[in-house]
Design an enzyme around this catalytic site. Structure first.
Site, PDB file in Angstrom:
ATOM      1  N   SER A 106       0.833  -1.201   0.000  1.00 58.01           N
ATOM      2  CA  SER A 106       0.000   0.000   0.000  1.00 58.01           C
ATOM      3  C   SER A 106       0.872   1.257   0.000  1.00 58.01           C
ATOM      4  CB  SER A 106      -0.965  -0.031   1.192  1.00 58.01           C
ATOM      5  OG  SER A 106      -1.978   0.937   1.042  1.00 58.01           O
ATOM      6  N   GLU A 199      -2.156  -1.634  -8.507  1.00 57.99           N
ATOM      7  CA  GLU A 199      -3.349  -2.074  -7.790  1.00 57.99           C
ATOM      8  C   GLU A 199      -3.871  -0.905  -6.977  1.00 57.99           C
ATOM      9  OE1 GLU A 199      -3.835  -2.752  -4.223  1.00 57.99           O
ATOM     10  OE2 GLU A 199      -1.953  -1.733  -3.802  1.00 57.99           O
ATOM     11  N   HIS A 267      -4.996  -5.725  -2.008  1.00 57.26           N
ATOM     12  CA  HIS A 267      -5.233  -5.419  -0.602  1.00 57.26           C
ATOM     13  C   HIS A 267      -5.962  -6.531   0.150  1.00 57.26           C
ATOM     14  CE1 HIS A 267      -3.716  -1.396  -1.117  1.00 57.26           C
ATOM     15  NE2 HIS A 267      -4.035  -1.080   0.125  1.00 57.26           N
TER      16      HIS A 267
END
Length: 303
Positions: A106, A199, A267
């Site tokens: 992330s 992503e 995620h």
């Protein structure tokens, strides 16, 4: 593979709340059960610090972990927005002189790609919090097998090509929002001869389109050898699993750019790991896994 006796636990993005203490303890127990002694950073819970003081404290803590010869790997357990703020306080020559894998995902996309760009060392796009998540049993089994050198399932996502048949190059990227925070800085990874992974957890069609448009304006898509798309959680929940690749093809308008899609990296707590800064080959003819054509001296990737 050399056994990891100690691993550093750090927080390079948003400060952790005190409520995360039980999760930290649970993670440490899992790592200990795998034969790894966790060493906690002294800058994990620094909510009293703000701005430059907090970022410098985080950077100093990470540097100590990297320099420590007894620590074989570093696991980041944070996320949020602040990771890029620590980059000016890092000495990237230290990463080059003391190469060891950094695990994060992330917001840590900013750090992992900066370390590759400035120090030339590889990292791992993966959240060790998965070891205590919904799919903990599977994740622990994959992680332990990787540590023992018995299996590469941790680094074994599957994919399908939506355009082209193969992609070869050095893997860069991660979370698209956090990667773009490096735009216009010396930390953005070199795109020539690269495989770009993207992503996202948040963001509907318009936001993701704006991210793709920015990469297009930066000529990223004309430089990379191809794109691997991971999961786009919010976007796909509204528009369907095929929406990211369809949108990317509309934005890029280049039938010669290879594009593949994986449902197994993102995620989700069941996510596989990807190596940032390592050469990979993806082929449509094989319903198999990433084939690693290069690995670092500290063996983050099994051959």
């Amino acid at each position: 593979m050399k056994r990891w006796e100690k691993a550093g636990i750090v927080c390079c993005s948003d400060p952790l709340p005190d409520s995360f203490l039980p999760q930290t303890q649970a993670l440490c127990e899992v790592l200990s059960s795998l034969g790894i002694t966790p060493v906690l950073s002294d800058a994990m819970f620094i909510s009293g610090l703000r701005g430059k003081n907090a970022m410098k404290a985080k950077a100093d803590a990470l540097m100590r972990m990297i320099k420590d010869p007894d620590i074989s790997a570093v696991f980041d357990v944070s996320g949020g927005d602040l990771a890029n703020g620590m980059l000016p306080y890092l000495d990237f020559s230290v990463f080059a002189d003391h190469p060891k894998p950094i695990f994060g995902y992330s917001d840590l996309t900013a750090l992992l790609n900066a370390v590759y760009q400035k120090a030339g060392t590889a990292s791992v796009l993966y959240s060790v919090k998965n070891l205590i998540g919904k799919h903990a049993d599977v994740q622990i089994a994959r992680f332990f097998a990787y540590l023992q050198g018995n299996s590469d399932l941790l680094f074994s996502p599957t994919w399908q090509f939506v355009q082209g048949e193969s992609i070869h190059g050095t893997l860069i990227g991660g979370n698209i929002r956090c990667l773009l925070k490096l735009a216009g800085t010396p930390y953005f990874p070199a795109c020539s001869d690269a495989v770009l992974f993207l992503e996202s957890r948040s963001g509907g069609e318009n936001r993701i389109c704006s991210y793709f448009d920015q990469l297009l304006c930066m000529d990223v898509f004309s430089k990379v050898n191809g794109v691997l798309l991971g999961t786009f959680t919010e976007f796909e929940s509204v528009c369907g699993e095929d929406a990211p690749q369809q949108l990317l093809m509309e934005v890029v308008q280049n039938k010669h750019l290879p594009i593949a899609k994986t449902k197994t990296v993102g995620h989700g707590s069941d996510s596989h790991a990807l190596p940032i800064g390592v050469r990979v080959s993806l082929c449509a003819q094989k319903a198999s896994y990433l084939q690693f054509s290069h690995h670092s001296d500290y063996d983050i990737i099994p051959l």
